[in-house]
Design a protein around this motif. Structure first.
Motif, mmCIF file in Angstrom:
data_model
loop_
_atom_site.group_PDB
_atom_site.id
_atom_site.type_symbol
_atom_site.label_atom_id
_atom_site.label_comp_id
_atom_site.label_asym_id
_atom_site.label_seq_id
_atom_site.Cartn_x
_atom_site.Cartn_y
_atom_site.Cartn_z
ATOM 1 N N GLU A 91 0.825 -1.339 0.033
ATOM 2 C CA GLU A 91 0.004 -0.073 0.116
ATOM 3 C C GLU A 91 0.910 1.507 0.004
ATOM 4 N N LYS A 92 2.208 1.199 0.484
ATOM 5 C CA LYS A 92 2.992 2.492 0.627
ATOM 6 C C LYS A 92 1.994 3.453 1.062
ATOM 7 N N PRO A 93 1.805 3.448 2.250
ATOM 8 C CA PRO A 93 1.104 4.584 2.934
ATOM 9 C C PRO A 93 1.799 5.630 3.197
ATOM 10 N N ASP A 94 1.316 6.999 3.295
ATOM 11 C CA ASP A 94 2.092 8.235 3.361
ATOM 12 C C ASP A 94 1.719 8.379 4.968
ATOM 13 N N VAL A 95 0.512 8.069 5.497
ATOM 14 C CA VAL A 95 0.188 8.254 6.857
ATOM 15 C C VAL A 95 -0.636 6.870 7.403
ATOM 16 N N ILE A 96 -0.238 6.510 8.474
ATOM 17 C CA ILE A 96 -1.155 5.409 9.203
ATOM 18 C C ILE A 96 -1.994 5.933 10.433
ATOM 19 N N ILE A 97 -3.251 5.625 10.353
ATOM 20 C CA ILE A 97 -3.849 5.836 11.639
ATOM 21 C C ILE A 97 -4.301 4.639 12.466
ATOM 22 N N SER A 98 -3.676 4.755 13.585
ATOM 23 C CA SER A 98 -3.750 3.427 14.529
ATOM 24 C C SER A 98 -4.864 3.824 15.374
ATOM 25 N N PHE A 99 -5.869 2.660 15.517
ATOM 26 C CA PHE A 99 -7.122 2.740 16.267
ATOM 27 C C PHE A 99 -6.724 1.939 17.498
ATOM 28 N N ARG A 100 -6.000 1.350 17.971
ATOM 29 C CA ARG A 100 -5.667 0.915 19.293
ATOM 30 C C ARG A 100 -4.190 0.948 19.616
ATOM 31 N N GLU A 101 -3.778 1.128 20.961
ATOM 32 C CA GLU A 101 -2.623 1.141 21.677
ATOM 33 C C GLU A 101 -1.669 0.080 21.172
ATOM 34 N N PRO A 102 -2.040 -1.198 21.047
ATOM 35 C CA PRO A 102 -1.168 -2.327 20.931
ATOM 36 C C PRO A 102 -1.021 -2.322 19.319
ATOM 37 N N THR A 103 -1.875 -2.008 18.229
ATOM 38 C CA THR A 103 -1.622 -1.743 17.243
ATOM 39 C C THR A 103 -0.506 -0.636 17.118
ATOM 40 N N GLY A 104 -0.490 0.470 17.659
ATOM 41 C CA GLY A 104 0.524 1.401 17.654
ATOM 42 C C GLY A 104 1.802 1.208 17.816
#
Length: 218
Positions: A91-104
């Motif tokens: 996907e080559k994201p320019d920005v990632i939005i993390s919805f949970r702390e473990p994901t971050g």
């Protein structure tokens, strides 16, 4: 701009609040012209309860095409990383939005990604961080931005995180869903919710604040 919405949590038939916000944000950002992809993680195979745009690329880390399915009992940091690395490569994201702390934590510590990550706090920071692993909190401090729901939650989060790039964005509420309560003549600030529309019909305002918070990334 390519956006990756990341929530490494079960989703098949799961109608939680975070899942609803994620769905609405996907539609909102798509309408604003962004290329949106979504990554989640559920041992089950199936569809999410809430919809996503038709051309949204969706990934389930447990069932990645070309990779052997992973069982919940064996899913650890070492197994998650290759699947997630593959999503980032595709996907080559320019920005990632993390919805949970473990994901971050997985993104910022496990993968040590250099892609800017916006970490969302969907609850009271005292409840989130009171018993959270210190490694999780230190990882979140690498976020490009951390979003809280209200200013008082930023003050609480500052007790746990050595961080100064918070932004508060409340949950979107649609005025068309609200009408004055019967006792509004006595208390004009009381409202009650009207009938809900389907998620894709109420998505448009959900991502507006993030367009502002995404400015000025390091």
């Amino acid at each position: 701009m390519n956006l990756l919405l990341a929530d490494l949590h079960k989703f098949v038939g799961y109608s939680g609040g975070i899942e609803h916000v994620l769905s609405r944000m996907a539609f909102a950002m798509k309408e604003k012209g962004y290329h949106v992809s979504v990554v989640m993680a559920d041992e089950k195979e199936g569809s999410s309860f809430y919809p996503f745009p038709e051309d949204c690329h969706f990934y389930n880390l447990f069932h990645m095409a070309g990779l052997k399915p992973v069982r919940m009992s064996s899913l650890g940091k070492g197994l998650r990383e290759p699947q997630l690395e593959r999503v980032l490569a595709l996907e080559k994201p320019d920005v990632i939005i993390s919805f949970r702390e473990p994901t971050g934590r997985l993104l910022l510590e496990g993968l040590d990604t250099k892609v800017p990550v916006i970490s969302m706090l969907h609850n009271d920071p005292d409840e989130i961080f009171a018993h959270a692993p210190s490694g999780e909190m230190r990882a979140l401090e690498k976020s490009a931005r951390i979003q809280a729901l209200m200013p008082s939650f930023i003050e609480k989060a500052e007790k746990y995180l050595r961080y100064d790039r918070f932004v508060y964005i409340p949950n979107a509420v649609h005025s068309c869903h609200l009408r004055p309560a019967r006792n509004s003549a006595q208390s004009p600030h009381h409202y009650q919710c009207g009938p809900h529309h389907r998620p894709h019909q109420e998505a448009a305002p959900a991502g507006g604040g993030f367009c502002q918070s995404g400015k000025g990334f390091p």
